[in-house]
Design a protein around this motif. Structure first.
Motif, mmCIF file in Angstrom:
data_model
loop_
_atom_site.group_PDB
_atom_site.id
_atom_site.type_symbol
_atom_site.label_atom_id
_atom_site.label_comp_id
_atom_site.label_asym_id
_atom_site.label_seq_id
_atom_site.Cartn_x
_atom_site.Cartn_y
_atom_site.Cartn_z
ATOM 1 N N SER A 52 68.709 72.116 76.641
ATOM 2 C CA SER A 52 68.457 71.545 75.316
ATOM 3 C C SER A 52 68.134 70.068 75.494
ATOM 4 O O SER A 52 68.894 69.335 76.140
ATOM 5 N N SER B 233 64.112 73.018 67.529
ATOM 6 C CA SER B 233 65.143 73.238 66.518
ATOM 7 C C SER B 233 65.227 71.994 65.643
ATOM 8 O O SER B 233 65.102 70.867 66.137
ATOM 9 N N LYS C 20 61.202 79.496 74.324
ATOM 10 C CA LYS C 20 61.347 78.074 73.998
ATOM 11 C C LYS C 20 60.850 77.808 72.593
ATOM 12 O O LYS C 20 59.944 78.473 72.089
ATOM 13 N N SER C 21 61.473 76.804 71.973
ATOM 14 C CA SER C 21 61.110 76.436 70.603
ATOM 15 C C SER C 21 61.687 75.060 70.302
ATOM 16 O O SER C 21 62.435 74.489 71.099
ATOM 17 N N SER D 168 64.419 70.210 71.641
ATOM 18 C CA SER D 168 63.765 71.332 72.305
ATOM 19 C C SER D 168 64.828 72.238 72.889
ATOM 20 O O SER D 168 65.775 71.754 73.524
ATOM 21 N N ASP D 169 64.683 73.538 72.694
ATOM 22 C CA ASP D 169 65.593 74.522 73.279
ATOM 23 C C ASP D 169 64.799 75.417 74.211
ATOM 24 O O ASP D 169 63.825 76.059 73.797
ATOM 25 N N LEU E 211 57.990 80.015 68.143
ATOM 26 C CA LEU E 211 58.960 80.418 69.159
ATOM 27 C C LEU E 211 58.208 81.284 70.160
ATOM 28 O O LEU E 211 57.608 82.301 69.790
ATOM 29 N N SER F 37 68.501 75.576 63.402
ATOM 30 C CA SER F 37 67.611 76.730 63.459
ATOM 31 C C SER F 37 66.243 76.370 64.047
ATOM 32 O O SER F 37 65.769 75.238 63.907
ATOM 33 N N PRO F 38 65.578 77.350 64.683
ATOM 34 C CA PRO F 38 64.232 77.119 65.211
ATOM 35 C C PRO F 38 63.236 76.796 64.102
ATOM 36 O O PRO F 38 63.338 77.321 62.982
ATOM 37 N N TYR G 30 64.721 66.506 65.646
ATOM 38 C CA TYR G 30 64.429 67.758 66.341
ATOM 39 C C TYR G 30 64.934 67.709 67.779
ATOM 40 O O TYR G 30 65.101 66.651 68.359
ATOM 41 N N THR H 99 58.392 80.869 63.121
ATOM 42 C CA THR H 99 59.700 80.840 62.454
ATOM 43 C C THR H 99 59.642 80.157 61.087
ATOM 44 O O THR H 99 60.655 80.141 60.378
#
Length: 204
Positions: free
Chosen positions: A76, A102, A99-100, A86-87, A112, A107-108, A84, A127
């Protein structure tokens, strides 16, 4: 004697400069990191040989939280001046799994991306479907209502939280923030219109 046309041009230049400054400030306030559908492999810096949770600070002002899970690895990335993060989830072989971005550590948002174990892109999920009331509008709502949304990484203390959820069959934003002592106010906004559907106070 000063030419009126010169004064008019000077006035236009000043207005343009003010506009660009405001635009720049707005972009800094709502800075959105970039994420793509390109293949990735976990970096040496966050080597998959390491199974301990770590927080790494980068020269760019990011904080990278790396951890091992049963199915692989999680990275993360928090940005100092952004709402925001990045995950990124990786398989055991170090290849990207999905990856997306958040919003507000929750939440994303946006796209995604999913990959198979060989690194092939297999799915793209939007999303944001059903959310015409965008994260930027949520930020403005919170600013208007004196709700302090956190930016970057926070490892302690209660922070305001925004999540995508379903409420009475509708896609909604649920905002939770501390008002005083152990009191938490929960606000539910319609995901399409931003209308307040519910507001209540609960306790920690």
């Amino acid at each position: 004697m000063i030419d009126n046309r010169f004064i008019e041009k000077l006035f236009v230049v000043l207005l343009l400069g003010l506009f660009l400054q405001c635009q720049c400030q707005e972009l800094q306030k709502i800075m959105i990191p970039k994420i793509t559908n390109e293949f990735e492999k976990i970096t040496i810096q966050n080597s998959k040989k390491k199974d301990d949770d770590r927080c790494i600070e980068t020269p760019e002002g990011r904080k990278e939280i790396f951890s091992a899970s049963e199915g692989g690895y999680i990275l993360s990335i928090y940005y100092e001046n952004a709402f925001y993060k990045s995950d990124k989830f990786y398989y055991k072989n170090g290849y990207i799994k999905n990856k997306s971005l958040s919003f507000n550590m929750g939440s994303p948002v946006g796209m995604l991306y999913y990959f198979d174990k060989s690194g092939k892109l297999i799915k793209e999920e939007n999303t944001d479907e059903g959310y015409s009331f965008t994260p930027e509008k949520v930020v403005k709502y919170c600013e208007k209502n004196k709700i302090d949304l956190p930016k970057g990484y926070h490892d302690s203390g209660y922070q305001a939280r925004v999540l995508k959820q379903v409420f009475e069959g509708k896609k909604v934003w649920r905002i939770s923030h501390q008002t005083a002592g152990d009191k938490i106010e929960e606000i539910i906004l319609d995901g399409k219109t931003g209308e307040e559907l519910e507001k209540k106070v609960v306790r920690l």
